[in-house]
Design an enzyme around this catalytic site. Structure first.
Site, PDB file in Angstrom:
ATOM      1  N   HIS A  23       1.795  35.270  32.820  1.00  0.00           N
ATOM      2  CA  HIS A  23       3.128  35.182  33.428  1.00  0.00           C
ATOM      3  C   HIS A  23       3.619  36.493  34.039  1.00  0.00           C
ATOM      4  O   HIS A  23       4.645  36.519  34.719  1.00  0.00           O
ATOM      5  CB  HIS A  23       4.162  34.603  32.458  1.00  0.00           C
ATOM      6  CG  HIS A  23       4.047  35.075  31.040  1.00  0.00           C
ATOM      7  ND1 HIS A  23       4.117  36.392  30.673  1.00  0.00           N
ATOM      8  CD2 HIS A  23       3.891  34.374  29.887  1.00  0.00           C
ATOM      9  CE1 HIS A  23       4.004  36.497  29.350  1.00  0.00           C
ATOM     10  NE2 HIS A  23       3.858  35.289  28.848  1.00  0.00           N
TER      11      HIS A  23
ATOM     12  N   LYS B 192       1.928  20.932  29.993  1.00  0.00           N
ATOM     13  CA  LYS B 192       2.566  20.869  28.674  1.00  0.00           C
ATOM     14  C   LYS B 192       4.016  20.395  28.793  1.00  0.00           C
ATOM     15  O   LYS B 192       4.533  19.724  27.906  1.00  0.00           O
ATOM     16  CB  LYS B 192       2.514  22.251  28.021  1.00  0.00           C
ATOM     17  CG  LYS B 192       2.985  22.238  26.582  1.00  0.00           C
ATOM     18  CD  LYS B 192       2.772  23.569  25.913  1.00  0.00           C
ATOM     19  CE  LYS B 192       3.163  23.494  24.446  1.00  0.00           C
ATOM     20  NZ  LYS B 192       2.982  24.774  23.760  1.00  0.00           N
TER      21      LYS B 192
ATOM     22  N   GLY C 183       3.180  27.098  33.777  1.00  0.00           N
ATOM     23  CA  GLY C 183       1.781  27.131  34.198  1.00  0.00           C
ATOM     24  C   GLY C 183       0.799  26.592  33.185  1.00  0.00           C
ATOM     25  O   GLY C 183      -0.378  26.425  33.474  1.00  0.00           O
TER      26      GLY C 183
ATOM     27  N   ASN D 131       9.770  30.660  28.495  1.00  0.00           N
ATOM     28  CA  ASN D 131       8.684  29.683  28.404  1.00  0.00           C
ATOM     29  C   ASN D 131       9.280  28.287  28.324  1.00  0.00           C
ATOM     30  O   ASN D 131      10.233  28.068  27.576  1.00  0.00           O
ATOM     31  CB  ASN D 131       7.829  29.929  27.151  1.00  0.00           C
ATOM     32  CG  ASN D 131       7.172  31.296  27.169  1.00  0.00           C
ATOM     33  OD1 ASN D 131       7.175  31.993  28.168  1.00  0.00           O
ATOM     34  ND2 ASN D 131       6.621  31.695  26.038  1.00  0.00           N
ATOM     35  N   ILE D 132       8.703  27.336  29.058  1.00  0.00           N
ATOM     36  CA  ILE D 132       9.271  25.984  29.046  1.00  0.00           C
ATOM     37  C   ILE D 132       9.119  25.312  27.689  1.00  0.00           C
ATOM     38  O   ILE D 132       9.863  24.380  27.361  1.00  0.00           O
ATOM     39  CB  ILE D 132       8.673  25.106  30.178  1.00  0.00           C
ATOM     40  CG1 ILE D 132       9.612  23.929  30.462  1.00  0.00           C
ATOM     41  CG2 ILE D 132       7.248  24.651  29.858  1.00  0.00           C
ATOM     42  CD1 ILE D 132       9.541  23.369  31.846  1.00  0.00           C
ATOM     43  N   ASP D 133       8.215  25.812  26.845  1.00  0.00           N
ATOM     44  CA  ASP D 133       8.054  25.194  25.512  1.00  0.00           C
ATOM     45  C   ASP D 133       8.926  25.853  24.445  1.00  0.00           C
ATOM     46  O   ASP D 133       8.839  25.507  23.267  1.00  0.00           O
ATOM     47  CB  ASP D 133       6.581  25.183  25.083  1.00  0.00           C
ATOM     48  CG  ASP D 133       5.999  26.575  24.881  1.00  0.00           C
ATOM     49  OD1 ASP D 133       6.755  27.566  24.968  1.00  0.00           O
ATOM     50  OD2 ASP D 133       4.783  26.681  24.637  1.00  0.00           O
TER      51      ASP D 133
ATOM     52  N   LEU E 149       8.640  29.147  32.930  1.00  0.00           N
ATOM     53  CA  LEU E 149       7.204  29.393  33.099  1.00  0.00           C
ATOM     54  C   LEU E 149       6.484  28.091  32.780  1.00  0.00           C
ATOM     55  O   LEU E 149       6.458  27.645  31.632  1.00  0.00           O
ATOM     56  CB  LEU E 149       6.762  30.527  32.168  1.00  0.00           C
ATOM     57  CG  LEU E 149       7.547  31.847  32.356  1.00  0.00           C
ATOM     58  CD1 LEU E 149       7.212  32.846  31.254  1.00  0.00           C
ATOM     59  CD2 LEU E 149       7.284  32.443  33.736  1.00  0.00           C
TER      60      LEU E 149
ATOM     61  N   LYS F 299       4.329  25.015  19.876  1.00  0.00           N
ATOM     62  CA  LYS F 299       2.939  25.326  20.235  1.00  0.00           C
ATOM     63  C   LYS F 299       1.953  24.313  19.659  1.00  0.00           C
ATOM     64  O   LYS F 299       0.862  24.140  20.171  1.00  0.00           O
ATOM     65  CB  LYS F 299       2.558  26.727  19.724  1.00  0.00           C
ATOM     66  CG  LYS F 299       3.440  27.856  20.248  1.00  0.00           C
ATOM     67  CD  LYS F 299       3.252  28.073  21.733  1.00  0.00           C
ATOM     68  CE  LYS F 299       4.084  29.237  22.245  1.00  0.00           C
ATOM     69  NZ  LYS F 299       4.108  29.295  23.724  1.00  0.00           N
TER      70      LYS F 299
END
Length: 480
Positions: free
Chosen positions: A212, A116, A104, A240-242, A102, A385
């Protein structure tokens, strides 16, 4: 009679609002032509559906009394899944997998303007670099073809596509598709705030990517879903890519592909044990005979403290999900994916109050057959984050191997230390060296608070051991 009359009046008002919204959407479509108009037309079909459902909502989406603990076998411990071992033909399973990230989100929470995923995390490697390295390592090790798919938003698409050229010679095929673009609506009138489809000037504030949960519709609409199914792909691993802990787990993948066809699990949600830092995370419940994700936004106010309880709701959703491609296609075509609407209020730069209607990918769990939760180790949930999180993953607490971060065996506890940086360090680049030099080859234990006034410097002598201490003032040690 009075209540029936009120209900009829409310229904008439709803229909009028819906009709006004449709008329406004048509006006917006008329401000553009060609491909942009066609894409927006498709997006607006999804928006009309979520707006219609938003107008129908009459109260909390769950009745607290109906909530039950999930049955024992519906949330499996990871150790039980891993105990099955791995087959000789790991490559066969991997060739049925697609990794979806994800992508976005913007890096605004860390003071960055672009995607990000392009923030440097470790040794000049970005989130995206680490993801590509992980999948390339899998493909080389097992001689497989696991592709990477990025779900971009209109905020991240252009910058991401430019950077993808650097991976041309890596052994990983990368695909992208865009999530939808929905109109923000005025909180009072419930009509779009934008007057054109343009993304420039003031009009740019009038649009948002709708969370998402939009992955199902936009993946299907992009044509990529059908393309991957035609290539023999069966499951996607979404995260999540993070979340730097969200690597491909071969044991979970083997569990999925080795099940009998009649009892194939269509949806796996990785959950992990809740700590006091995770009290707001969504949890799995049994509701009306189905496994369901319960988010804090759906909890009646009187029960919020109960929801946050670590003893009653022991696990939370990591947003690492394994989903059947064939099931997504089936449910999407039947319009049978049901996700609760998240109403997200925002204030624009000019002070205007708007509303965004969003959905979350995990909320669709109740629409899939034989859904399962797997209680995974905390190491699979390592989200970045804030710069405080970033400092941890940059430190020698973790070692980096083929794009994956693993905690140092020297760490005595399986959990990460809680780090909270002051306001001077909230933006990237925040020069962690200036922070870490002061603690180089020193040992910090318990709760250690270091306070330096703006412009001041605190040197902590090498070999110092600080335990449950507050260090403040202005201490400078000079070499001579």
């Amino acid at each position: 009679v009075a209540s029936r009359g009120m209900a009829q009046f409310q229904e008439m008002m709803r229909q009028q609002l819906e009709s006004s919204m449709h008329a406004e959407l048509e006006k917006l479509l008329d401000t553009s032509t060609g491909a942009e108009r066609e894409v927006s037309k498709k997006d607006f079909e999804g928006f009309k559906n979520i707006f219609h459902r938003f107008l129908q909502v009459k109260g909390p989406s769950v009745e607290w009394i109906k909530i039950q603990r999930p049955p024992e076998d519906s949330i499996q411990p990871y150790d039980k899944i891993a105990a099955r071992g791995l087959p000789d033909n790991v490559a066969d399973s991997l060739n049925k997998l697609v990794v979806v990230k994800l992508n976005g989100g913007l890096g605004t929470s860390m003071g960055c303007k672009g995607p990000k995923s392009l923030i440097s995390v470790r040794n000049e490697n970005t989130f995206l670099d680490l993801t590509v390295q992980q999948i390339e390592h899998l493909n080389k090790t097992y001689n497989t073809d696991v592709p990477l798919v990025l779900m971009n938003s209109f905020n991240t698409d252009e910058d991401t596509k430019k950077i993808l050229q650097k991976y041309t010679h890596h052994r990983v095929k990368i695909h992208t598709f865009n999530q939808s673009r929905y109109p923000r609506i005025n909180k009072e009138s419930l009509l779009p705030v934008s007057t054109s489809l343009s993304m420039t000037g003031q009009s740019s504030e009038g649009w948002y990517p709708p969370g998402h949960g939009d992955i199902y519709a936009s993946f299907h609409n992009s044509g990529l879903l059908d393309q991957l199914i035609a290539q023999g792909k069966e499951y996607i691993f979404v995260s999540n890519i993070d979340n730097l802990g969200a690597t491909v787990d071969l044991h979970i993948l083997h569990h999925l592909v080795s099940q009998p066809n009649g009892k194939r699990c269509e949806f796996v949600m990785e959950v992990t044990d809740k700590t006091r830092a995770d009290v707001k995370g969504g949890t799995l419940i049994q509701y009306e005979g189905k496994l369901r994700l319960l988010e804090i936004a759906q909890v009646p106010k009187a029960h919020v403290d109960e929801f946050k309880s670590v003893s009653k709701f022991k696990i939370f959703n990591t947003n690492n999900l394994w989903i059947s491609l064939a099931a997504i296609k089936r449910l999407q075509e039947q319009k049978a994916i049901d996700m609760e609407i998240i109403v997200n209020p925002k204030t624009l730069d000019g002070g205007q109050n708007v509303v965004q209607l969003e959905t979350a990918v995990g909320a669709a769990i109740k629409s899939f057959d034989n859904a399962l939760g797997i209680n995974v180790p905390r190491s699979r949930f390592l989200p970045v984050k804030t710069t405080s999180d970033l400092l941890l993953v940059m430190s020698n607490l973790y070692s980096l191997d083929a794009g994956s971060l693993t905690m140092s065996p020297k760490r005595e506890f399986p959990t990460t230390p809680h780090v909270k940086l002051g306001s001077s360090f909230t933006k990237v680049p925040f020069q962690p060296r200036t922070f870490s030099k002061c603690c180089h080859s020193s040992s910090l234990q318990g709760t250690v608070i270091i306070i330096a006034n703006h412009g001041d410097r605190i040197d902590i002598p090498a070999g110092s051991m600080l335990e449950n201490k507050i260090v403040s003032g202005n201490l400078r040690i000079l070499d001579h």
